[in-house]
Scaffold this motif. Sequence first.
Motif, PDB file in Angstrom:
ATOM      1  N   PRO A  83      -0.407   1.126  -2.184  1.00 43.29           N
ATOM      2  CA  PRO A  83       0.501  -0.017  -2.277  1.00 43.29           C
ATOM      3  C   PRO A  83       0.585  -0.539  -3.710  1.00 43.29           C
ATOM      4  O   PRO A  83      -0.418  -0.609  -4.422  1.00 43.29           O
ATOM      5  N   TYR A  84       1.803  -0.908  -4.118  1.00 42.84           N
ATOM      6  CA  TYR A  84       2.010  -1.298  -5.519  1.00 42.84           C
ATOM      7  C   TYR A  84       1.147  -2.489  -5.916  1.00 42.84           C
ATOM      8  O   TYR A  84       0.709  -2.600  -7.069  1.00 42.84           O
ATOM      9  N   ALA A  85       0.861  -3.395  -4.986  1.00 40.90           N
ATOM     10  CA  ALA A  85       0.094  -4.605  -5.319  1.00 40.90           C
ATOM     11  C   ALA A  85      -1.335  -4.280  -5.734  1.00 40.90           C
ATOM     12  O   ALA A  85      -1.988  -5.093  -6.396  1.00 40.90           O
TER      13      ALA A  85
ATOM     14  N   TRP B 283      -0.849  -3.083  -9.621  1.00 38.34           N
ATOM     15  CA  TRP B 283      -0.023  -3.894 -10.503  1.00 38.34           C
ATOM     16  C   TRP B 283      -0.899  -4.709 -11.442  1.00 38.34           C
ATOM     17  O   TRP B 283      -1.664  -5.566 -11.026  1.00 38.34           O
TER      18      TRP B 283
ATOM     19  N   PRO C  81      10.038  -9.969  -3.160  1.00 35.42           N
ATOM     20  CA  PRO C  81       9.169  -8.972  -2.517  1.00 35.42           C
ATOM     21  C   PRO C  81       9.936  -7.961  -1.681  1.00 35.42           C
ATOM     22  O   PRO C  81       9.579  -6.783  -1.653  1.00 35.42           O
TER      23      PRO C  81
ATOM     24  N   VAL D 229       9.499  -3.935  -1.901  1.00 34.73           N
ATOM     25  CA  VAL D 229       9.111  -3.159  -0.719  1.00 34.73           C
ATOM     26  C   VAL D 229      10.159  -2.087  -0.412  1.00 34.73           C
ATOM     27  O   VAL D 229       9.844  -1.015   0.123  1.00 34.73           O
TER      28      VAL D 229
ATOM     29  N   SER E 185       3.966  -0.535   0.040  1.00 32.60           N
ATOM     30  CA  SER E 185       3.380  -1.876   0.160  1.00 32.60           C
ATOM     31  C   SER E 185       2.317  -1.861   1.246  1.00 32.60           C
ATOM     32  O   SER E 185       2.289  -0.951   2.083  1.00 32.60           O
TER      33      SER E 185
ATOM     34  N   LYS F 280       0.658  -2.260   4.593  1.00 32.33           N
ATOM     35  CA  LYS F 280       1.160  -2.355   5.963  1.00 32.33           C
ATOM     36  C   LYS F 280      -0.026  -2.543   6.896  1.00 32.33           C
ATOM     37  O   LYS F 280      -0.971  -1.746   6.888  1.00 32.33           O
TER      38      LYS F 280
END
Length: 486
Positions: free
Chosen positions: A122-124, A127, A140, A144, A149, A151
Amino acid sequence: MGAMSKHTSPKAIVDALEALYAEAVSALSEALNRFLHDGTPPDGEARAGGAFCYPQIRLVYDPDGPPPPISRAFGKMSEAGVYVTTVTRPEFFRAYLIEQLTPLLRDYDVDVYVERSKSEIPYAYVWDPSQAAGLEEIAPAELVRWFPSPKLTQIGDEIADGELFEPFDERPLALFDAQRVDFSLKRLQHYTGTPVEHFQHYVLFTNYHRYVDAFCDWALTQLGGHTRYESLSVPGGLEIAKPEVDSRAAIEASPWRRFQMPAYHLRAKDGAGITLVNIGVGPSNAKTITDHLAVLRPQVWLMVGHCGGLRHSQQIGDYVLAHAYLREDHVLDSVLPPEIPVPPIAEVQVALAAAAAAVTGEQGDALKKRLRTGTVVTTDDRNWELRFTASARRFNKSRAVAIDMESATIAANGFRLRVPYGTLLCVSDKPLHGEIKLPGAANRFYERAISEHIRIGIETLERLSVDGGASLHSRKLRAFDEPPFR
């Protein structure tokens, strides 16, 4: 999934994991930067080819006969099969991964492969605001649309909770996969206000900030090069290696109040130091922090906090060493029903008792007067006293000697998530006998008891760390279909 590579040494396996992980993080970070600067979405073909995916270990065990009868608590194959786990941040978990892989490659005829998984990062989780400043201004929903992202359908504790898999499926190699680990690493930093890199393998939990004060006072005396401890890390980014006159004031001025469960790390080489977390009051916090700390695979965690004494013979300031729990906290009932026993860990119990004797200077009958072993009730109702008639009857049946709001949760989640656990509480009031905690009495109690109590917790962890935690890994925490990794 991309080409896989076969390896025959733990170091080579982790090196390959690091290379694949760095490649995926770099691809994802570059794609995020491009999207931020000119709106270019990521290459769909590259993404479909696994460019953003976690690496994974695939271990194939196909022996000619039954597995050898090895009785240790981890690094053990129970039966033939294909074992798989995705891995995040392999450089951070390097020592752990090598520790787990070494006995497997040494004692079993296994083939180990490193490959790209099908699970995207997930990108978060990658980042870096310094590299992609302004990304938070993009909706967001738009991110997404183009980037992987988190899940919730892909994050869970099914393995730890014993969800059965089909006989011919791939088997789990570890309790937690990469998505679950990344989820908890971010949560730990959010709740505690400290980097996950600073957490140590030996953990204390408390439910009062005065324990933090006593811990920091003692920790500062350990720095400066004359002990194995190297620095003290506190919430908000402050780290002290060489104490100065204003160090204590600097700790108090740190923004620890911003964080729900502030953590304090007395750091030593290879993470062999001590972490103290002030989890506050209540089983919900106790479950939250242990859910997330478990992904770090600590060697042990202990609860050192206050309790209500339930026996007439107890005095304010006496200690309670829990050897059983009456679980009325309820927060784990759906995943670990309360009728399942949570056994004491013998090595922890012995270390706690020995530490209490060493710190108090008392032995035999003198120590027994102050240290009571028995059942601890953990409740989720701080006002249980208002249901006194029903509560007293149940406590009497259980033979409980103390009541609190966190200990059974911490022990039960340790049992559930295979982290050795223990509890040493200090009696702060005796509600069944008219000694209810009041402001004046509480202050006198704190002044007398806190420093000694935290020192017992520290001494316990120091005793348990002498052999690197090797004696702690009890087979009583293993399920019959346990993953090979601890």
